[in-house]
Design an enzyme around this catalytic site. Sequence first.
Site, PDB file in Angstrom:
ATOM      1  N   GLY A 174      25.874 -63.098 -16.044  1.00  0.00           N
ATOM      2  CA  GLY A 174      25.892 -63.775 -14.752  1.00  0.00           C
ATOM      3  C   GLY A 174      24.998 -64.989 -14.761  1.00  0.00           C
ATOM      4  N   GLU A 188      13.770 -65.387 -15.403  1.00  0.00           N
ATOM      5  CA  GLU A 188      12.727 -64.504 -14.881  1.00  0.00           C
ATOM      6  C   GLU A 188      11.837 -65.160 -13.828  1.00  0.00           C
ATOM      7  OE1 GLU A 188      14.304 -62.687 -18.178  1.00  0.00           O
ATOM      8  OE2 GLU A 188      12.948 -61.568 -16.906  1.00  0.00           O
TER       9      GLU A 188
END
Lengths: 698, 173, 328
Positions: free
Chosen positions: A463, A662
């Site tokens: 994704g 992240e």
Amino acid sequence: MTITPRAMGVAVDRFDGAAKVRGEARYAYEQPVDRPLYLYPLTAAVATGRIADIDCGAASAEPGVVAVLTYRNATRTAAIEDGELRILQSDEVAFRGQFIGGVVAETSEIARHAVSLVRVDYEERPHDVELREGRGDLRVPREVQPIFPMDTAEGDVDAALASAPVRVDQTYTTAWNNHNPIEPHTTIATWTGDRFTFYLSTQGVNGIQAAVAALFELGPDRVRVISPYVGGAFGSKARPHADVVLAALAARLVPDRPVKFALTRQQMFSQVGYRPPTVQRVRLGADAGGRLVALAHESIEPTSKLQEFAEHSTRATPTMYAAPNRRTRQRLAALDVPTPTIMRAPGEASGMFALESAMDEMAIACGLDPIEFRIRNDAQRHPHFGLPFSSRNLVACLREGARRFGWDGRDPTPGIRRTAGWLVGTGVAAATYPVLRLPGSMATIRVGPDERYTVLIAAADIGTGTWTALSQVAADALGVRVEQIDLRIGDTAYPKASNEGGSSGITSWGSAICEAADRLRDELARHGGAVPADGLEVTAAMPENPHISRYAMHAFGAQFAEVRVHAEIGEVRVRRQLGVFAVGRVVNPKTARSQLLGGMTMGLSMALHEQSVFDPRFAQVVTQDLATYHIASNADVGAVEVHWIDEDDPYVNPMGTKGVGEIGIVGAAAAIANAVHHATGVRVRDLPITLDKLLPAA
Amino acid sequence: MVDVEVSLRVDGTDHRLTVDTRTSVLDALRERLGNTSPKKGCDHGQCGACTVLLDGRRVNSCLALAVAHDGATVVTAAGLAPAGQLHPMQACFIRHDAFQCGYCTPGQIVSAVAMLAEAAAGWPSAVTADGAGRGGGAVVLDDDEIRERMSGNLCRCAAYANIVPAVAEMARR
Amino acid sequence: MKPFAYVKPVDIGAAVAAGAAPGAKFLGGGTNLVDLMREGIEQPDTVVDVTGLPLSAVDDLPNGGLRIGALVRNSDLAADRRVRARYPVLSQALLSGASGQLRNMATVGGNLLQRTRCPYFYDEASACNKRDPGSGCDALDGFNRSCAILGVSDDCIAAHPSDMCVALTALDAVVEVTGTGGTRRIPLTELHRLPGQTPHIETDLAPGDLITAVELPTATGNSAYRKVRDRASYAFALVSVAAGLQIENGAVTDIRLALGGVAPKPWRARQAEQLLAGGPADEAAFRRAAQAELASAAVRPGNAFKVALATNTIVATLRELSNEGTRR
């Protein structure tokens, strides 16, 4: 050497967009296979003990049942180190919910019902699940990332703290979080005589291949893993888990028939890892000028007895601030619980909640604006390694964020802004994430006389936009248009690739592709610059980065939040989030922005909602569905703004990228907690920030 | 096991199929008819990934028994536009990058299409100002309306901040 | 899911007869029952699909009230202009529940019989007197954030999850039930039972009893629903308040107050109503009444916050209503 951005930097629409919006992109479980069978697992009903008896008679007799799998008829697997994967090898139960068998049937309805007919008697043993500071058996984790030591120490922290004019000493706790990708872990496993074929949902096909090959003592060439589309992962699909093994064991019982296995949402809470809860103590000492003189950050976390995992919540701390006296310490308690694993920004997401909450408390204690306080304590060189940063733009992010957010003139007084019954506050926190480079990637490039380039690498798109962004990288590496690139990923038939994880994908895979592109250029030169009629093919491995020993490489960011807290009822609404990041070159502004804002929203979710409530009596999560384990819904999210500053870093990799998967979550929860404090005057140090923690007395 | 025969019209094509009484509409579509556009995210009615139009209304197909919907018309995200084409809502989702992994996306899009029709019919939501749409007129869809009305579709990649403008663009048309 | 037979009767008599058979269960929208069947908590032998019955109308009653067919879908009822104009508390309660998709499926009758969301009820490995009578209650000393604080017993603290029922309770709704013995009318406040020592018996309905309609008396005054939950949408109530308030010359002339999320049944706050009726409509009175209603709360560590939460939410809701009344 760096490559010239032409395709990189362009906001290209996702290449897989049309297939995904129509629902025609086929995920692992949706691959067409002939005569599939369906597996439903049998799970342990006790926390620890052994199976005294198991009666499969009624299940076996159910029409449509093809096989009942238990430790008694399961293939014996090799004694590999990862205990999480060693299921059905004995009558032992290691945690409640552990797979102890399964039913294979002609339909999913039959399989599931038949499992309910299996009767299991246990000899239960007492279990040990208590995480607390005073445990005598807390241990130092093995170092998972050798370049980031688990414990660090510099100077005399205790003396510096004792003599510091301003001190903060607080304990922060974060909750057990589960990844909960909307696509559960799914597998189709087929055993045909001497080899396995898997379709499964994973962040790295090669890791699955290696684990299955080791467990079943097969050559890797006899384990094919195909992972076409992946419906979210966030770390749960990074390492192989027991679901893959159970599917493989079932497939061994029914040769030549594909076995389909999808975890239920409930099973997702015990089978595929989680972000472990943390208890973190942060001590800060500052001088009268608002400069940190001491910084101590200690964390304890649970792991399982089966397999060690450390969240490493203190990892980011030695990168952040220039306190001359520092200490970080990480301890684990090995308990009778499922094995935790990496989850989006493992370490940083939990650790920076604690550190950046403490920094806010210290800024207030020093009477300084929290942005100014951070700027005063910004590190010029890496505090632990002593290296210069390849680039460090934390201050630029804070300043740009302050400008965009409208921070100037903010009254720091908590609890004084009120609109229509809601208290309003704003908060800020810093973010960081290392530039990780995982070893082992290789890429093949083929070119034909038609000047179309086929790029093969067993990478993953969970994704994140790999298909699109990595094609852009390949185009620039080759100096061609992105339309000439045909990127193929997600299959062990392609050159092996490191996992998609730790924001390392573009760095690792892109570096391998750049190397292959260089080789291809050399080959072309040997052919006089023209592609021969039968084409050319080169394969190259990701080269070493010579700069790694000379520079510390990290992305940075600044997170801002505006919250409203209902003055009477305590409900928290995040009206606005702003993130400004310094992440090197942005390959695809469209998909990168989505990753960053997705991370920020997951940070909001972590701040306000997410908590797998663990019932110590039974050693299991009781909130094991999406109605009791809340993740943010659309209505929970307000305006989210994402920006990045131009950052040209020639050292990190040929693309100049630092990774964006992240860092969006890092610091987001702290910014919200700090805003909640600004709104209400209440400092919530344990996540999630639920309304009962802010509720005034009746 | 009790097998029954049912008819379903799915994305414009009639099907006659035998299902277990226990089979959900979702599993009938995915496992029997090979239409995997609606996704199974929770099988509990708690995520919305399985959203389809069932006789014109958006529903969670995981909680609908196929046997109870014999003769029904089902539209999935794959049937909103002819094969190979995109419904304008789908084009908006791509333009706004209103998804990442794509797994919740077909459900989001079906839900969004149905939601616009609900608002046009004057249906209120929990955030609708008292009286809005009560006279039979359409409810104006501001961002908060879209957020509330789309909250039955969870997105773990958290593309919400892109979904809202994608739907808003369609709502303005 | 256990295998089951499926029947779809087309008239009420046949439905009642089929529903009275041992092991039979009525199926409406399926949003709760299908889920519970999949989890093995409900194990009917026969599912009696009642959605073919002619019970989907909303009709005006001669007395000014409203008759709502048991099969009216939650979304249709919430959007009904008469409901929105006369019973805003009901429309708001419906719209605060579940999601657009679920409201399109869920029926009024099914919502009345919705079962608890206590996690131990859902987990077959746990002790739950509601699911498995006599097995115990793991919620008492476990995770009970969602659990009830009023009307609970030592055997069960599960909360009733419905929003719609809270509004209907405040509105003095009457439930029409057809059973093997004919048709009868039950005030909603008497439909659900408190757990006592038999938490598995949740209503006064007998096998075959089919809810056919809900009737609302004439609307009185303005009303509102306030739901407090852990997420901004798509979440069950921690506490909810359905209130109707009429004020004349500063005094309360009509008060209806019901609570959700805090009791094993939709909770009509009679004590608070009695304290408020005829008295001043001010903040202090609202708070006194709320505190009196919550005085009998039996809390656990995990849900003790609900006393303050319910109190504050009652006060906020009544204040809002009284301000509206003053503005009008």
